[in-house]
Design an enzyme around this catalytic site. Structure first.
Site, PDB file in Angstrom:
ATOM      1  N   ASN A  21     -37.317  41.729  53.156  1.00  0.00           N
ATOM      2  CA  ASN A  21     -36.850  43.022  53.651  1.00  0.00           C
ATOM      3  C   ASN A  21     -35.764  43.662  52.780  1.00  0.00           C
ATOM      4  O   ASN A  21     -35.594  44.881  52.814  1.00  0.00           O
ATOM      5  CB  ASN A  21     -36.334  42.803  55.082  1.00  0.00           C
ATOM      6  CG  ASN A  21     -35.445  43.914  55.561  1.00  0.00           C
ATOM      7  OD1 ASN A  21     -35.918  44.983  55.952  1.00  0.00           O
ATOM      8  ND2 ASN A  21     -34.127  43.710  55.526  1.00  0.00           N
ATOM      9  N   TYR A  63     -37.050  54.259  43.731  1.00  0.00           N
ATOM     10  CA  TYR A  63     -37.313  53.755  45.086  1.00  0.00           C
ATOM     11  C   TYR A  63     -38.798  53.934  45.427  1.00  0.00           C
ATOM     12  O   TYR A  63     -39.469  52.992  45.885  1.00  0.00           O
ATOM     13  CB  TYR A  63     -36.433  54.505  46.089  1.00  0.00           C
ATOM     14  CG  TYR A  63     -36.523  53.984  47.508  1.00  0.00           C
ATOM     15  CD1 TYR A  63     -35.785  52.870  47.914  1.00  0.00           C
ATOM     16  CD2 TYR A  63     -37.334  54.611  48.451  1.00  0.00           C
ATOM     17  CE1 TYR A  63     -35.868  52.392  49.221  1.00  0.00           C
ATOM     18  CE2 TYR A  63     -37.417  54.135  49.761  1.00  0.00           C
ATOM     19  CZ  TYR A  63     -36.686  53.023  50.138  1.00  0.00           C
ATOM     20  OH  TYR A  63     -36.769  52.557  51.423  1.00  0.00           O
ATOM     21  N   LYS A  78     -41.535  50.987  46.124  1.00  0.00           N
ATOM     22  CA  LYS A  78     -42.151  50.830  47.443  1.00  0.00           C
ATOM     23  C   LYS A  78     -43.678  50.989  47.375  1.00  0.00           C
ATOM     24  O   LYS A  78     -44.402  50.351  48.147  1.00  0.00           O
ATOM     25  CB  LYS A  78     -41.533  51.819  48.436  1.00  0.00           C
ATOM     26  CG  LYS A  78     -40.043  51.543  48.727  1.00  0.00           C
ATOM     27  CD  LYS A  78     -39.813  50.169  49.330  1.00  0.00           C
ATOM     28  CE  LYS A  78     -38.382  49.939  49.771  1.00  0.00           C
ATOM     29  NZ  LYS A  78     -38.149  48.590  50.299  1.00  0.00           N
ATOM     30  N   ILE A 106     -34.758  55.487  59.232  1.00  0.00           N
ATOM     31  CA  ILE A 106     -34.272  54.619  60.312  1.00  0.00           C
ATOM     32  C   ILE A 106     -32.745  54.572  60.250  1.00  0.00           C
ATOM     33  O   ILE A 106     -32.163  54.540  59.150  1.00  0.00           O
ATOM     34  CB  ILE A 106     -34.851  53.185  60.151  1.00  0.00           C
ATOM     35  CG1 ILE A 106     -36.396  53.201  60.035  1.00  0.00           C
ATOM     36  CG2 ILE A 106     -34.393  52.278  61.282  1.00  0.00           C
ATOM     37  CD1 ILE A 106     -37.158  53.717  61.233  1.00  0.00           C
ATOM     38  N   THR A 122     -29.695  53.144  59.767  1.00  0.00           N
ATOM     39  CA  THR A 122     -29.075  51.924  59.213  1.00  0.00           C
ATOM     40  C   THR A 122     -28.053  52.351  58.152  1.00  0.00           C
ATOM     41  O   THR A 122     -28.024  53.530  57.755  1.00  0.00           O
ATOM     42  CB  THR A 122     -30.125  51.015  58.524  1.00  0.00           C
ATOM     43  OG1 THR A 122     -30.513  51.641  57.297  1.00  0.00           O
ATOM     44  CG2 THR A 122     -31.331  50.740  59.389  1.00  0.00           C
TER      45      THR A 122
HETATM   46  N1  LIG Z   1     -33.346  52.839  56.813  1.00  0.00           N
HETATM   47  C1  LIG Z   1     -34.388  53.525  56.380  1.00  0.00           C
HETATM   48  O1  LIG Z   1     -34.452  54.745  56.553  1.00  0.00           O
HETATM   49  C2  LIG Z   1     -35.533  52.820  55.710  1.00  0.00           C
HETATM   50  C3  LIG Z   1     -36.765  53.476  55.627  1.00  0.00           C
HETATM   51  C4  LIG Z   1     -37.837  52.836  54.996  1.00  0.00           C
HETATM   52  C5  LIG Z   1     -37.681  51.578  54.461  1.00  0.00           C
HETATM   53  N2  LIG Z   1     -36.452  50.962  54.552  1.00  0.00           N
HETATM   54  C6  LIG Z   1     -36.337  49.647  53.940  1.00  0.00           C
HETATM   55  O2  LIG Z   1     -35.880  48.716  54.900  1.00  0.00           O
HETATM   56  C7  LIG Z   1     -35.206  47.646  54.231  1.00  0.00           C
HETATM   57  C8  LIG Z   1     -33.893  47.382  54.930  1.00  0.00           C
HETATM   58  O3  LIG Z   1     -33.044  48.508  54.730  1.00  0.00           O
HETATM   59  P1  LIG Z   1     -32.048  49.042  55.852  1.00  0.00           P
HETATM   60  O4  LIG Z   1     -32.417  50.429  56.141  1.00  0.00           O
HETATM   61  O5  LIG Z   1     -31.940  48.069  56.934  1.00  0.00           O
HETATM   62  O6  LIG Z   1     -30.686  49.159  55.026  1.00  0.00           O
HETATM   63  P2  LIG Z   1     -29.472  48.155  54.920  1.00  0.00           P
HETATM   64  O7  LIG Z   1     -28.667  48.617  53.764  1.00  0.00           O
HETATM   65  O8  LIG Z   1     -28.810  47.991  56.238  1.00  0.00           O
HETATM   66  O9  LIG Z   1     -30.199  46.775  54.597  1.00  0.00           O
HETATM   67  C9  LIG Z   1     -30.567  46.367  53.322  1.00  0.00           C
HETATM   68  C10 LIG Z   1     -30.151  44.935  53.193  1.00  0.00           C
HETATM   69  O10 LIG Z   1     -30.576  44.430  51.934  1.00  0.00           O
HETATM   70  C11 LIG Z   1     -29.489  43.739  51.360  1.00  0.00           C
HETATM   71  N3  LIG Z   1     -29.614  43.699  49.913  1.00  0.00           N
HETATM   72  C12 LIG Z   1     -29.600  44.726  49.042  1.00  0.00           C
HETATM   73  N4  LIG Z   1     -29.710  44.264  47.798  1.00  0.00           N
HETATM   74  C13 LIG Z   1     -29.817  42.920  47.885  1.00  0.00           C
HETATM   75  C14 LIG Z   1     -29.957  41.862  46.943  1.00  0.00           C
HETATM   76  N5  LIG Z   1     -29.994  42.108  45.626  1.00  0.00           N
HETATM   77  N6  LIG Z   1     -30.030  40.592  47.404  1.00  0.00           N
HETATM   78  C15 LIG Z   1     -29.977  40.317  48.724  1.00  0.00           C
HETATM   79  N7  LIG Z   1     -29.835  41.272  49.659  1.00  0.00           N
HETATM   80  C16 LIG Z   1     -29.755  42.548  49.241  1.00  0.00           C
HETATM   81  C17 LIG Z   1     -28.262  44.524  51.813  1.00  0.00           C
HETATM   82  O11 LIG Z   1     -27.073  43.793  51.660  1.00  0.00           O
HETATM   83  C18 LIG Z   1     -28.622  44.807  53.258  1.00  0.00           C
HETATM   84  O12 LIG Z   1     -28.292  43.719  54.095  1.00  0.00           O
HETATM   85  C19 LIG Z   1     -35.075  48.066  52.770  1.00  0.00           C
HETATM   86  O13 LIG Z   1     -36.081  47.435  52.004  1.00  0.00           O
HETATM   87  C20 LIG Z   1     -35.319  49.560  52.824  1.00  0.00           C
HETATM   88  O14 LIG Z   1     -35.822  50.076  51.615  1.00  0.00           O
HETATM   89  C21 LIG Z   1     -35.384  51.550  55.160  1.00  0.00           C
END
Ligand SMILES: NC(=O)c1ccc[n+]([C@@H]2O[C@H](COP(=O)([O-])OP(=O)(O)OC[C@H]3O[C@@H](n4cnc5c(N)ncnc54)[C@H](O)[C@@H]3O)[C@@H](O)[C@H]2O)c1
Length: 250
Positions: free
Chosen positions: A90, A157, A161, A190, A192
Site C-alpha cells: 500500500n 504518480y 499507478k 480519500i 488521508t
Molecule cells: N488518499 C488518496 O486520495 C489516495 C487515492 C488513491 C490512491 N491512494 C494510494 O493509497 C496509498 C496510501 O496512501 P494514503 O492516502 O493512505 O496516504 P498516507 O500518506 O497516509 O499513506 C502513505 C503511507 O506510505 C508510507 N510510505 C511512503 N513512502 C514510503 C517508503 N518509501 N517506505 C515505506 N513506507 C512509505 C507513508 O509513510 C504512509 O504511511 C498510496 O499508495 C496512495 O498512492 C491514495
C-alpha cells in the site's frame, strides 16, 4: 465475523491513512498483522490500537524503496508469525506537482522507486515466501483511479499507478494455478495525510470531481481490500477494482 481467522497479513505504509485502516480492519477480522512503515512511533501506535482491541500485531520498520529492506520485512513476517498469507502493498507518495517538461529527473525516480519498484520488490519476496507454504495466498497492490486515467502535473504518480496494474496482471497470471490471487485496488480521492498539501479551493474542486460530492474515507477503501483478501473473493485474480464515489463513471 472473523473472515481472516488464522491468517497472517502484512500491510506496508500502515502507519497512517488507508494502510492504517486496512491493518485495523484485517486485525478486527481475525488476522495477525505486521504493520510496516518508516515511522516507528506511528507504527507502534497502530500496533497498540490493535492489541487494545484484543488483536495480534507487530511493527517492522522498512523503507520499501530499498529491495534489501523489503526482503528483510517479508522475512520478519515469517519469523514473527510463522507464515504470510496476505500482503497489501500500500505504501506510496504523490510526488510534487510539475509538468512533464519541468519534472526533475531525481523526483521522477523517487516516485517510481517508492510507488512502483517497491511493489515489485515486495511481491518478489512475498511470492517466494507464499510459494514455499503450499497454501493459498493473496496480494493486493494499491493503485489509484490515476492508474486508469491521466492527470496534469502528476505524471510520475500516474505512470507508477498505471504500471502497478500491469505488473499485477502479469504476476497474477504467473501464480493463478498456485492458488495465489493478486489484484489491484484503485481509490479516488480519500481523506488521508496525502491530501494535506491541498488548499481549500483544491479540495472543493476534487469533491466536485467525485459524483458523490465528497472525499472518500480510508475505511471505505479498507472494506474492499478486506473482501478481496478473504476467501469470499476466491475466483478473483488479475483484476483491478475501483472504490471511487463514481469518479470513473463520468
Ligand atoms: N488518499 C488518496 O486520495 C489516495 C487515492 C488513491 C490512491 N491512494 C494510494 O493509497 C496509498 C496510501 O496512501 P494514503 O492516502 O493512505 O496516504 P498516507 O500518506 O497516509 O499513506 C502513505 C503511507 O506510505 C508510507 N510510505 C511512503 N513512502 C514510503 C517508503 N518509501 N517506505 C515505506 N513506507 C512509505 C507513508 O509513510 C504512509 O504511511 C498510496 O499508495 C496512495 O498512492 C491514495
Amino acid at each position: 465475523m472473523n473472515i481472516l481467522n488464522g491468517k497472517v497479513a502484512l500491510v506496508t505504509g500502515a502507519t497512517s491513512g488507508i494502510g492504517k485502516s486496512i491493518a485495523l480492519l484485517y486485525a478486527a477480522n481475525g488476522a495477525k498483522v505486521m504493520v510496516s512503515g518508516r515511522n516507528e512511533k506511528s507504527g507502534q501506535e497502530v500496533v497498540r490500537e490493535i492489541q487494545s482491541k484484543g488483536g495480534d500485531a507487530a511493527f517492522f520498520k522498512a523503507d520499501v524503496s530499498d529491495p534489501e529492506q523489503c526482503r528483510a520485512l517479508i522475512q520478519s513476517v515469517v519469523s514473527t508469525f510463522g507464515r504470510i498469507d496476505i500482503a497489501c502493498n500500500n505504501a506510496g507518495v504523490s510526488g510534487g506537482l510539475s509538468l512533464v517538461v519541468d519534472y526533475e529527473v531525481a523526483s521522477w525516480k523517487d516516485v517510481l522507486d517508492t510507488n512502483l519498484n517497491s511493489v515489485f520488490y515486495c511481491m518478489k519476496y512475498e511470492l517466494d515466501a507464499m510459494g514455499k507454504q503450499n497454501a493459498p495466498g493473496v496480494i493486493i497492490n494499491m493503485s489509484s483511479v490515476l492508474g486508469l486515467t491521466g492527470e496534469m502535473g502528476l505524471s510520475a504518480y500516474v505512470a507508477s499507478k498505471h504500471a502497478i496494474i500491469g505488473l499485477t496482471k502479469s504476476a497474477a497470471l504467473e501464480n493463478a494455478t498456485k492458488g495465489i490471487r493478486i489484484n489491484t485496488v484503485c481509490p479516488a480521492y480519500i481523506e488521508t495525510p496525502i491530501l494535506d498539501v491541498l488548499s481549500s479551493e483544491q479540495r472543493k474542486a476534487i469533491e466536485s470531481l467525485q459524483p458523490v460530492m465528497r472525499i472518500g474515507k480510508p475505511e471505505e477503501v479498507a472494506e474492499l481490500v478486506l473482501w478481496l483478501s478473504s476467501d469470499k473473493a476466491s475466483f478473483v485474480t488479475g483484476s483491478h477494482y475501483s472504490v471511487d464515489g463514481g469518479y470513473l463513471a463520468r
